[in-house]
Design an enzyme around this catalytic site. Structure first.
Site, short mmCIF file in Angstrom:
data_model
loop_
_atom_site.label_atom_id
_atom_site.label_comp_id
_atom_site.label_asym_id
_atom_site.label_seq_id
_atom_site.Cartn_x
_atom_site.Cartn_y
_atom_site.Cartn_z
N GLY A 215 51.35 -59.75 -50.47
CA GLY A 215 50.56 -60.07 -51.66
C GLY A 215 49.86 -58.89 -52.32
CB CYS A 218 50.01 -61.01 -56.22
SG CYS A 218 51.64 -61.51 -55.73
#
Ligand code: PLP
Length: 273
Positions: A215, A218
């Site tokens: 992640g 992101c």
């Protein structure tokens, strides 16, 4: 008459859901919260996912994506937008059409293509649509080394000068700026290069030894959007976002979530209180 300014800066993420909470919409909302920005979300796809990989993906129908965007546009004074996983070319087109509801709002395009686990998050035939529909309206596009190469149909950049050259070629596709991220490269330092019309800026940090980087991309794009929503200039937003993600990766080393590539610790500052 201009709409009254919202008392709290608002950032909007248009992205996919990660059931394990480390990437996608969940990472974006945690990041917005950690950086003091109110977060809204438009969900484009649902993934069944954990720290070991993506087990299933459901792209949402265009009509509900359009409806979510319309609901936000009708009511919230959005200060910045981030796009993440867009799944396929129909979704890219739907989101690009919907973004016309937010003229002048800074847009961070994270051209998400393949997860760390190797799972495909954007159909290969959608890359053209990202170039054609999202680059021209982006404040900044944030490819990692492999995404930059795919967007240019070129080999992966081997050093920082090649990264910058690829960033400049991507800029020519119409984005106002390109941040080429070197996190997946070799060496003791990770350098991201912000390529602008007027020149370029390099952001370097020591590389952290950890497998818990799920992640990260992101989170960086969401942090840039949060800073832009708070009124920062793009170079300041990227510097602050990079510092936030670095601290989140550092804290994520000991977060202990899952058995694979764990998430970064988005809430490290809050947890320490
Ligand atoms: N899942 C979703 C929904 C995402 O948007 C992304 C990120 O871009 C990922 C997974 C990829 O996560 P990572 O490659 O960091 O594991």
């Amino acid at each position: 008459m201009a709409a009254p300014r919202a008392p709290t800066p608002i950032a909007l993420t248009i992205a996919g859901s990660d059931s394990s909470g480390g990437a996608g919409i969940q990472a974006d909302l945690k990041t917005f919260t950690a950086l003091g920005v109110y977060g809204a979300s438009v969900i484009t796809a649902i993934t069944a996912q954990n720290t070991q990989g993506v087990q299933d993906v459901l792209g949402l129908p265009p009509a509900i994506i359009t409806a979510q965007i319309a609901s936000i546009a009708a009511d919230l004074a959005v200060g910045a937008i981030k796009t993440g996983m867009l799944a396929d070319r129909t979704t890219v087109a739907t989101v690009a059409d919907g973004l016309a509801n937010f003229p002048g709002v800074p847009l961070v395009v994270d051209p998400v293509m393949v997860a760390t686990s190797g799972d495909v998050l954007l159909a290969p035939d959608a890359i053209d649509a990202v170039r054609a529909r999202l680059f021209p309206i982006a404040t900044v596009v944030t490819p990692n080394l492999r995404e930059a190469a795919k967007l240019l149909d070129a080999p992966v950049a081997a050093d920082e000068d090649e990264m910058e050259a690829q960033g400049r070629r991507l800029l020519a596709l119409g984005a106002k700026a390109v941040l080429v991220k070197g996190g997946h490269g070799p060496g003791p330092h990770a350098t991201d290069i912000l390529v602008l019309d007027t020149g370029s800026l390099r952001f370097t940090r020591p590389r952290i030894a950890t497998r818990n980087t799920h992640g990260t991309g992101c989170t960086l794009a969401a942090a840039i959007a949060a800073e832009l929503a708070r009124g920062a200039s793009l170079p300041s937003a990227v510097a602050a976002a990079k510092a936030y993600v670095w601290a989140a990766i550092e804290a994520g080393r000991t977060l202990g979530v899952g058995h694979g590539n764990g998430p970064v610790d988005h809430l490290h500052a809050i947890r320490r209180q």
